[in-house]
Design a protein around this motif. Structure first.
Motif, PDB file in Angstrom:
ATOM      1  N   LEU A 170      37.494  44.776  40.589  1.00  0.00           N
ATOM      2  CA  LEU A 170      38.331  43.411  40.695  1.00  0.00           C
ATOM      3  C   LEU A 170      37.137  42.334  40.392  1.00  0.00           C
ATOM      4  O   LEU A 170      37.219  41.251  39.778  1.00  0.00           O
ATOM      5  CB  LEU A 170      39.102  43.106  41.836  1.00  0.00           C
ATOM      6  N   ASN A 171      36.118  42.420  41.267  1.00  0.00           N
ATOM      7  CA  ASN A 171      35.245  41.369  41.191  1.00  0.00           C
ATOM      8  C   ASN A 171      34.233  41.419  39.722  1.00  0.00           C
ATOM      9  O   ASN A 171      34.141  40.237  39.371  1.00  0.00           O
ATOM     10  CB  ASN A 171      33.969  41.733  42.350  1.00  0.00           C
ATOM     11  N   LEU A 172      34.038  42.597  39.435  1.00  0.00           N
ATOM     12  CA  LEU A 172      33.428  42.744  38.099  1.00  0.00           C
ATOM     13  C   LEU A 172      34.506  41.980  37.068  1.00  0.00           C
ATOM     14  O   LEU A 172      33.796  41.217  36.086  1.00  0.00           O
ATOM     15  CB  LEU A 172      33.335  44.178  37.734  1.00  0.00           C
ATOM     16  N   GLU A 173      35.704  42.355  36.927  1.00  0.00           N
ATOM     17  CA  GLU A 173      36.617  41.590  35.974  1.00  0.00           C
ATOM     18  C   GLU A 173      36.657  40.259  36.104  1.00  0.00           C
ATOM     19  O   GLU A 173      36.602  39.511  34.964  1.00  0.00           O
ATOM     20  CB  GLU A 173      38.126  42.175  36.463  1.00  0.00           C
ATOM     21  N   LYS A 174      36.513  39.815  37.255  1.00  0.00           N
ATOM     22  CA  LYS A 174      36.711  38.417  37.551  1.00  0.00           C
ATOM     23  C   LYS A 174      35.196  37.595  36.906  1.00  0.00           C
ATOM     24  O   LYS A 174      35.212  36.612  36.160  1.00  0.00           O
ATOM     25  CB  LYS A 174      36.461  37.930  39.008  1.00  0.00           C
ATOM     26  N   GLU A 175      33.931  38.241  37.049  1.00  0.00           N
ATOM     27  CA  GLU A 175      32.865  37.986  36.410  1.00  0.00           C
ATOM     28  C   GLU A 175      33.011  37.913  35.021  1.00  0.00           C
ATOM     29  O   GLU A 175      32.505  36.974  34.416  1.00  0.00           O
ATOM     30  CB  GLU A 175      31.630  38.792  36.987  1.00  0.00           C
ATOM     31  N   ILE A 176      33.545  38.951  34.444  1.00  0.00           N
ATOM     32  CA  ILE A 176      33.565  39.102  33.065  1.00  0.00           C
ATOM     33  C   ILE A 176      34.686  38.165  32.320  1.00  0.00           C
ATOM     34  O   ILE A 176      34.251  37.257  31.466  1.00  0.00           O
ATOM     35  CB  ILE A 176      34.086  40.447  32.586  1.00  0.00           C
ATOM     36  N   TYR A 177      35.593  37.882  32.986  1.00  0.00           N
ATOM     37  CA  TYR A 177      36.662  36.742  32.486  1.00  0.00           C
ATOM     38  C   TYR A 177      36.224  35.379  32.795  1.00  0.00           C
ATOM     39  O   TYR A 177      36.241  34.542  32.003  1.00  0.00           O
ATOM     40  CB  TYR A 177      37.862  36.937  33.393  1.00  0.00           C
ATOM     41  N   SER A 178      35.173  35.240  33.736  1.00  0.00           N
ATOM     42  CA  SER A 178      34.810  33.827  33.704  1.00  0.00           C
ATOM     43  C   SER A 178      33.673  33.401  32.842  1.00  0.00           C
ATOM     44  O   SER A 178      33.428  32.366  32.482  1.00  0.00           O
ATOM     45  CB  SER A 178      33.990  33.712  35.166  1.00  0.00           C
ATOM     46  N   SER A 179      33.149  34.587  32.138  1.00  0.00           N
ATOM     47  CA  SER A 179      32.320  34.166  30.866  1.00  0.00           C
ATOM     48  C   SER A 179      32.874  34.851  29.532  1.00  0.00           C
ATOM     49  O   SER A 179      31.929  35.083  28.786  1.00  0.00           O
ATOM     50  CB  SER A 179      30.958  34.847  31.349  1.00  0.00           C
ATOM     51  N   ILE A 180      34.069  35.088  29.470  1.00  0.00           N
ATOM     52  CA  ILE A 180      34.632  35.887  28.330  1.00  0.00           C
ATOM     53  C   ILE A 180      34.352  35.241  27.051  1.00  0.00           C
ATOM     54  O   ILE A 180      34.479  35.845  26.065  1.00  0.00           O
ATOM     55  CB  ILE A 180      36.059  36.262  28.548  1.00  0.00           C
ATOM     56  N   SER A 181      34.040  33.844  26.948  1.00  0.00           N
ATOM     57  CA  SER A 181      34.189  33.106  25.808  1.00  0.00           C
ATOM     58  C   SER A 181      32.516  33.221  25.230  1.00  0.00           C
ATOM     59  O   SER A 181      32.293  32.925  24.119  1.00  0.00           O
ATOM     60  CB  SER A 181      34.364  31.763  25.850  1.00  0.00           C
ATOM     61  N   GLN A 182      31.544  33.830  26.003  1.00  0.00           N
ATOM     62  CA  GLN A 182      30.321  34.007  25.692  1.00  0.00           C
ATOM     63  C   GLN A 182      30.111  35.177  24.500  1.00  0.00           C
ATOM     64  O   GLN A 182      30.676  36.112  24.910  1.00  0.00           O
ATOM     65  CB  GLN A 182      29.483  34.126  26.734  1.00  0.00           C
ATOM     66  N   ASN A 183      29.616  34.961  23.311  1.00  0.00           N
ATOM     67  CA  ASN A 183      29.546  35.835  22.413  1.00  0.00           C
ATOM     68  C   ASN A 183      28.549  37.254  22.930  1.00  0.00           C
ATOM     69  O   ASN A 183      28.836  38.104  22.648  1.00  0.00           O
ATOM     70  CB  ASN A 183      28.769  35.417  21.230  1.00  0.00           C
ATOM     71  N   ASP A 184      27.474  36.721  23.415  1.00  0.00           N
ATOM     72  CA  ASP A 184      26.522  37.570  24.264  1.00  0.00           C
ATOM     73  C   ASP A 184      26.385  37.778  25.850  1.00  0.00           C
ATOM     74  O   ASP A 184      25.709  36.803  26.048  1.00  0.00           O
ATOM     75  CB  ASP A 184      25.197  37.554  23.517  1.00  0.00           C
ATOM     76  N   LEU A 185      27.679  38.442  26.208  1.00  0.00           N
ATOM     77  CA  LEU A 185      27.510  38.463  27.702  1.00  0.00           C
ATOM     78  C   LEU A 185      26.409  39.511  28.258  1.00  0.00           C
ATOM     79  O   LEU A 185      26.175  40.619  27.921  1.00  0.00           O
ATOM     80  CB  LEU A 185      28.959  39.059  28.288  1.00  0.00           C
ATOM     81  N   ASN A 186      25.390  38.749  28.865  1.00  0.00           N
ATOM     82  CA  ASN A 186      24.196  39.494  29.220  1.00  0.00           C
ATOM     83  C   ASN A 186      24.370  40.508  30.544  1.00  0.00           C
ATOM     84  O   ASN A 186      25.053  40.013  31.628  1.00  0.00           O
ATOM     85  CB  ASN A 186      23.145  38.195  29.743  1.00  0.00           C
ATOM     86  N   LEU A 187      24.039  41.661  30.252  1.00  0.00           N
ATOM     87  CA  LEU A 187      24.380  42.707  31.208  1.00  0.00           C
ATOM     88  C   LEU A 187      23.379  42.639  32.436  1.00  0.00           C
ATOM     89  O   LEU A 187      23.773  42.873  33.471  1.00  0.00           O
ATOM     90  CB  LEU A 187      24.148  44.040  30.572  1.00  0.00           C
ATOM     91  N   TYR A 188      22.076  42.024  32.164  1.00  0.00           N
ATOM     92  CA  TYR A 188      21.225  41.738  33.200  1.00  0.00           C
ATOM     93  C   TYR A 188      21.733  40.841  34.198  1.00  0.00           C
ATOM     94  O   TYR A 188      21.809  40.843  35.356  1.00  0.00           O
ATOM     95  CB  TYR A 188      19.948  41.285  32.812  1.00  0.00           C
ATOM     96  N   GLU A 189      22.271  39.537  33.628  1.00  0.00           N
ATOM     97  CA  GLU A 189      22.943  38.550  34.569  1.00  0.00           C
ATOM     98  C   GLU A 189      24.099  39.139  35.264  1.00  0.00           C
ATOM     99  O   GLU A 189      24.469  38.631  36.252  1.00  0.00           O
ATOM    100  CB  GLU A 189      23.242  37.221  33.882  1.00  0.00           C
ATOM    101  N   LEU A 190      24.814  39.841  34.491  1.00  0.00           N
ATOM    102  CA  LEU A 190      26.296  40.395  35.055  1.00  0.00           C
ATOM    103  C   LEU A 190      25.856  41.274  36.309  1.00  0.00           C
ATOM    104  O   LEU A 190      26.437  40.999  37.256  1.00  0.00           O
ATOM    105  CB  LEU A 190      27.239  41.202  34.217  1.00  0.00           C
ATOM    106  N   SER A 191      25.008  42.115  36.207  1.00  0.00           N
ATOM    107  CA  SER A 191      24.284  42.989  37.221  1.00  0.00           C
ATOM    108  C   SER A 191      23.905  42.276  38.380  1.00  0.00           C
ATOM    109  O   SER A 191      24.031  42.641  39.599  1.00  0.00           O
ATOM    110  CB  SER A 191      23.504  44.074  36.728  1.00  0.00           C
TER     111      SER A 191
END
Length: 218
Positions: A116-137
């Motif tokens: 759920l936390n991961l989903e929230k992080e992804i949805y908060s940046s979902i408009s970014q074309n290149d969602l950075n996995l390092y930043e997400l981790s």
């Protein structure tokens, strides 16, 4: 001395896990200080006012940290069910992509909260074309390798495929709820600059093109 500490303290909201640990480490001792600092009947009036002011500043600082964590970080108390489970259970194409290996009933509450936390992080940046996995981790307080491993263990997907499923799910939600009324607007809103590529991925997940879905709702 306490005034100087309060004025010079700058709270870094970028690391919620560290902040939360700090709060847990200092909250009880500082509350004890506040309690001990309450003026007694025999205290001089001026002295009492100084102690009260310092104690209040300590308490205000604690509350500021806690409020900042609650409002700007990943939720510390998570409720609900990860959307990936609902998507999986209702979509044959997603089931095939996951090789039919997701079993929500066997995922612990702790791991569900993590998703759920991961989903929230992804949805908060979902408009970014290149969602950075390092930043997400980093936001999830794990290494990039651990991020790959955990997503694979829980939903049998790579992070990029997992993110893609959520992007397309969000796109369908926008179309179904008339939030966007053109393919390009929907595509850009979920991080795709190439509308043709977006449409291709959408068909692969939902067996209908975004154009046909939009037309069917008119």
């Amino acid at each position: 001395m306490m005034n100087e500490i309060t004025k010079s303290t700058t709270i870094d909201w970028s690391s919620p896990d560290i902040l939360n640990q700090i709060v847990q480490n200092i909250k009880n001792p500082l509350e004890n200080i506040i309690e001990a600092s309450k003026p007694s009947i025999t205290d001089n009036k001026n002295h009492s006012e100084i102690i009260f002011s310092s104690s209040k500043q300590i308490n205000d600082l604690i509350e500021e940290i806690i409020d900042g964590i609650k409002s700007k970080s990943v939720s510390l108390t998570v409720q609900g069910r990860p959307e990936i489970f609902d998507i999986y259970e209702s979509n044959k194409n997603v089931q095939d992509l996951c090789e039919n290996k997701i079993n929500p009933q066997k995922v612990t509450k702790l791991d569900q909260d993590w998703l759920l936390n991961l989903e929230k992080e992804i949805y908060s940046s979902i408009s970014q074309n290149d969602l950075n996995l390092y930043e997400l981790s980093y936001k999830m307080a794990v290494s990039e390798r651990q991020l790959h491993r955990k997503i694979a263990n829980l939903v049998n997907l790579t992070p990029n495929k997992y993110i893609r499923i959520l992007r397309l799910h969000k796109a369908k939600h926008m179309i179904d709820n008339y939030i966007q009324n053109s393919i390009s607007q929907v595509a850009y809103s979920v991080g795709y600059n190439d509308v043709h590529y977006f449409s291709k991925l959408f068909v692969n997940q939902y067996d209908i093109s975004p154009k046909d879905l939009i037309n069917s709702l008119r």
